[in-house]
Enzyme design. Sequence first.
Site, PDB file in Angstrom:
ATOM      1  N   LYS A  10      14.156 -19.696  -4.780  1.00 29.71           N
ATOM      2  CA  LYS A  10      14.987 -20.271  -3.922  1.00 29.71           C
ATOM      3  C   LYS A  10      14.429 -21.563  -3.225  1.00 29.71           C
ATOM      4  O   LYS A  10      13.198 -21.810  -3.315  1.00 29.71           O
ATOM      5  CB  LYS A  10      15.218 -19.244  -2.722  1.00 29.71           C
ATOM      6  CG  LYS A  10      16.202 -19.947  -1.650  1.00 29.71           C
ATOM      7  CD  LYS A  10      16.496 -18.808  -0.570  1.00 29.71           C
ATOM      8  CE  LYS A  10      15.322 -18.585   0.439  1.00 29.71           C
ATOM      9  NZ  LYS A  10      14.897 -19.652   1.330  1.00 29.71           N
ATOM     10  N   GLU A  36      22.662 -19.847   6.284  1.00 34.18           N
ATOM     11  CA  GLU A  36      21.804 -19.200   7.486  1.00 34.18           C
ATOM     12  C   GLU A  36      22.343 -20.193   8.669  1.00 34.18           C
ATOM     13  O   GLU A  36      22.386 -21.364   8.839  1.00 34.18           O
ATOM     14  CB  GLU A  36      20.420 -19.526   7.158  1.00 34.18           C
ATOM     15  CG  GLU A  36      19.685 -19.379   8.554  1.00 34.18           C
ATOM     16  CD  GLU A  36      17.984 -19.130   8.417  1.00 34.18           C
ATOM     17  OE1 GLU A  36      17.223 -18.745   9.156  1.00 34.18           O
ATOM     18  OE2 GLU A  36      17.581 -19.454   7.101  1.00 34.18           O
ATOM     19  N   ASP A  84      10.591 -17.756  -2.957  1.00 30.91           N
ATOM     20  CA  ASP A  84      10.801 -18.822  -1.975  1.00 30.91           C
ATOM     21  C   ASP A  84       9.769 -19.926  -2.371  1.00 30.91           C
ATOM     22  O   ASP A  84       8.548 -19.721  -2.519  1.00 30.91           O
ATOM     23  CB  ASP A  84      10.555 -18.631  -0.691  1.00 30.91           C
ATOM     24  CG  ASP A  84      11.855 -19.059   0.308  1.00 30.91           C
ATOM     25  OD1 ASP A  84      12.518 -20.176  -0.289  1.00 30.91           O
ATOM     26  OD2 ASP A  84      11.838 -18.845   1.318  1.00 30.91           O
ATOM     27  N   ASP A 112       9.428 -17.402   2.346  1.00 30.33           N
ATOM     28  CA  ASP A 112       8.423 -18.161   3.023  1.00 30.33           C
ATOM     29  C   ASP A 112       8.340 -17.725   4.717  1.00 30.33           C
ATOM     30  O   ASP A 112       7.432 -17.999   5.565  1.00 30.33           O
ATOM     31  CB  ASP A 112       8.305 -19.715   3.201  1.00 30.33           C
ATOM     32  CG  ASP A 112       9.652 -20.237   3.437  1.00 30.33           C
ATOM     33  OD1 ASP A 112      10.354 -19.502   4.204  1.00 30.33           O
ATOM     34  OD2 ASP A 112       9.976 -21.710   3.527  1.00 30.33           O
TER      35      ASP A 112
END
Length: 282
Positions: A113, A182, A83, A44
């Site tokens: 995801k 992340e 995503d 995204d």
Amino acid sequence: MRVTIADLFQAKRERRRFAALTAYDAVSAGILDSAGIPLLLVGDSLGMVVLGHETTLPVTLEDILHHTRAVVRGSRRAMVVADLPFMTYQISIEQAMSSAARCLQEAGAQAVKLEGGRSISPTVRRLTEAGIPVMGHIGLTPQSVHQLSGFRVQGKTAARAKEILADAQALESAGAFSVVLECIPTELAGLITERLSIPTLGIGAGPLCDAEIQVTSDILGWTPAFVPRHARAYAQLAKDAATAVERFQSDVASRAFPGPEQSTALAPEVAAALRDGLADPT
């Protein structure tokens, strides 16, 4: 044959660190696929690097489906992961099932995801029970950018680090086949990687993860105005493109382009007949 979940698990067992990248169109997907990148994420992040939004929040499921179809068409070997955008899976497990199913059935992705840890683990479990492979995403979760007060490193305190570890373990227990870490400290990413049997993909998480995933435009220098701290520009495509466009414009103005190589000429006799046929009879 495309890369499979079993291939990724084998890479982890053999400690073969691999690279993953984002892709949003058929041309770039083909280049990355030919280079041997085993996993392409239709992230995204396209909202920011392709569509010009300030965050990923405006991205819709239709956007992801559209771009995933292109990436699938442009690739042959890489696993393609789609995503799930903001609020296309959080409302209910049924909604998540519908969104994920469309990514596989309509767009041709091999997995999806989604962001979140323990709170989303029941959804992950139901998806995987239905045969939908799920990649998790914890740490800095861009869809929660407002709640997190911006794009900030997560897990810097012992309490928060323990929460992120618990999130990772919950995703593995729920059946996720991998998890993106992340913007978390290197030591925490290393600990999670050691504790999990599923592959970890780091971005801004140091070198201890099983794999590294980056936004392709960042590593290619396609958006030079801002390169995240966790990225490295391996090329300067924006600069090269600007130079090429300037040369094109100059050649057009000077009539240096198009030249004979880019043009088609009539046979001399045809050209003569055409001129004669168009001659003014007076």
